[in-house]
Design an enzyme around this catalytic site. Structure first.
Site, mmCIF file in Angstrom:
data_model
loop_
_atom_site.group_PDB
_atom_site.id
_atom_site.type_symbol
_atom_site.label_atom_id
_atom_site.label_comp_id
_atom_site.label_asym_id
_atom_site.label_seq_id
_atom_site.Cartn_x
_atom_site.Cartn_y
_atom_site.Cartn_z
ATOM 1 N N LYS A 1 1.486 -1.422 -0.085
ATOM 2 C CA LYS A 1 -0.276 0.398 -0.123
ATOM 3 C C LYS A 1 0.894 1.200 -0.308
ATOM 4 O O LYS A 1 0.329 2.170 -0.468
ATOM 5 C CB LYS A 1 -0.709 0.009 1.129
ATOM 6 N N GLY A 2 2.260 0.899 0.577
ATOM 7 C CA GLY A 2 2.776 2.046 0.729
ATOM 8 C C GLY A 2 3.324 3.219 -0.607
ATOM 9 O O GLY A 2 3.674 4.351 -0.085
ATOM 10 N N GLU B 1 7.620 1.965 -6.471
ATOM 11 C CA GLU B 1 7.854 1.408 -4.664
ATOM 12 C C GLU B 1 7.963 2.946 -4.038
ATOM 13 O O GLU B 1 8.151 3.576 -3.826
ATOM 14 C CB GLU B 1 9.226 0.880 -4.746
ATOM 15 N N ASP B 2 7.511 1.843 -1.944
ATOM 16 C CA ASP B 2 7.455 3.632 -1.457
ATOM 17 C C ASP B 2 9.965 3.009 -1.052
ATOM 18 O O ASP B 2 10.102 4.498 -0.518
ATOM 19 C CB ASP B 2 7.161 2.995 -0.060
ATOM 20 N N ASP C 1 14.372 -1.070 1.423
ATOM 21 C CA ASP C 1 15.212 -1.597 2.120
ATOM 22 C C ASP C 1 16.355 -2.511 1.841
ATOM 23 O O ASP C 1 17.169 -2.824 1.706
ATOM 24 C CB ASP C 1 14.239 -1.939 3.176
ATOM 25 N N LYS D 1 17.379 3.103 1.049
ATOM 26 C CA LYS D 1 18.280 2.413 2.147
ATOM 27 C C LYS D 1 18.752 1.945 2.351
ATOM 28 O O LYS D 1 18.737 0.543 2.913
ATOM 29 C CB LYS D 1 16.746 2.320 3.740
ATOM 30 N N ARG E 1 -0.102 5.655 6.959
ATOM 31 C CA ARG E 1 0.429 6.382 6.166
ATOM 32 C C ARG E 1 -0.253 7.574 5.214
ATOM 33 O O ARG E 1 0.124 8.172 4.534
ATOM 34 C CB ARG E 1 -0.648 4.786 4.596
HETATM 35 P P1 IMP Z 1 12.577 -4.807 1.390
HETATM 36 O O1 IMP Z 1 12.181 -5.609 1.673
HETATM 37 O O2 IMP Z 1 12.922 -5.105 3.078
HETATM 38 O O3 IMP Z 1 12.748 -4.148 0.942
HETATM 39 O O4 IMP Z 1 11.541 -3.984 2.333
HETATM 40 C C1 IMP Z 1 10.282 -3.127 2.010
HETATM 41 C C2 IMP Z 1 9.164 -2.699 2.068
HETATM 42 O O5 IMP Z 1 9.316 -2.999 4.129
HETATM 43 C C3 IMP Z 1 8.843 -1.689 1.599
HETATM 44 O O6 IMP Z 1 8.037 -1.655 1.236
HETATM 45 C C4 IMP Z 1 8.119 -1.374 3.043
HETATM 46 O O7 IMP Z 1 6.761 -1.403 3.228
HETATM 47 C C5 IMP Z 1 8.841 -1.428 4.114
HETATM 48 N N1 IMP Z 1 9.572 -0.460 4.592
HETATM 49 C C6 IMP Z 1 11.290 -1.079 5.089
HETATM 50 N N2 IMP Z 1 11.870 0.432 5.616
HETATM 51 C C7 IMP Z 1 10.820 0.520 5.995
HETATM 52 C C8 IMP Z 1 10.305 2.035 6.968
HETATM 53 O O8 IMP Z 1 11.497 2.879 7.101
HETATM 54 N N3 IMP Z 1 9.649 1.949 7.468
HETATM 55 C C9 IMP Z 1 8.418 1.684 7.051
HETATM 56 N N4 IMP Z 1 8.125 0.972 6.007
HETATM 57 C C10 IMP Z 1 9.710 0.240 5.472
HETATM 58 MG MG MG Z 2 5.339 -1.503 4.503
#
Ligand code: IMP
Ligand code: MG
Length: 175
Positions: free
Chosen positions: A43-44, A99-100, A103, A131, A165
């Site tokens: 949803k982000g 994408e939001d 990470d 990040k 959000r």
């Molecule tokens: P990844 O698979 O670890 O790259 O995580 C991706 C998802 O984790 C993102 O699309 C976000 O929804 C969530 N996420 C990662 N870091 C944050 C943050 O600092 N705040 C809120 N959501 C996060």
């Molecule tokens: Mg999330």
């Protein structure tokens, strides 16, 4: 609920909009004469999607996908599930994932591979935030709004336990 009185604002709505204008212009130049499917990750990315799509001057279609690697905490489980699939036929289409935040990269890596099985013309990534300090999977964004330190951020689509959000800015909680 978290205590928002200690929050520090990182990016305002105006700063995000200015960035969307800049990136939208770049995308418009890069895909000149081509059709592009903007694929918003739920949803982000919904607010960022709105900003980006308004700043793209191309033959554009939109779709939504929900790929989740998170439980209800702030760290990844490493297991990705598609909980809402793409509706559109992506064969021979340019797909731009909106994408939001990137990470660990786990979710996007999975989604990229998943989408490639549908034989699109290309798959690229436009993420509001990056990040890089937390990266595990080999994923790079093609268009990045802002690169941030290893902070857990909320607002402008991003949640903490499904909340915040709706905040019209990106902030983090000092903890
Ligand atoms: P990844 O698979 O670890 O790259 O995580 C991706 C998802 O984790 C993102 O699309 C976000 O929804 C969530 N996420 C990662 N870091 C944050 C943050 O600092 N705040 C809120 N959501 C996060
Ligand atoms: Mg999330």
């Amino acid at each position: 609920m978290a205590d928002l009185s200690t929050q520090k604002i990182l990016f305002t709505q105006d700063q995000i909009w200015e960035k969307a204008k800049e990136i939208g212009k770049q995308i418009t130049e890069d895909y000149k004469g081509e059709e592009v499917v903007l694929l918003c990750t739920l949803k982000g990315a919904i607010l960022w999607m709105g900003d980006i799509m308004k700043n793209i001057d191309l033959d554009t279609q939109i779709d939504f996908v929900c790929a989740s690697s998170y439980g209800s905490g702030t760290s990844t489980s490493g297991i990705v599930k598609i909980t809402k699939d793409v509706d559109m036929d992506l064969f021979n289409k340019h797909v731009l994932i909106i994408e939001d935040i990137i990470d660990t990269g786990t979710t996007l890596k999975y989604l990229q591979d998943y989408l490639k099985e549908r034989n699109p013309k290309s798959v690229k990534i436009c993420s509001l935030l990056d990040k890089p300090a937390r990266r595990i999977a080999d994923v790079q964004g093609d268009y990045i709004g802002f690169t941030i330190d290893d902070l857990f951020v909320i607002g402008y689509g991003l949640d903490y336990d499904q909340r915040y959000r709706n905040l019209p800015y990106i902030s983090y909680l000092e903890g």
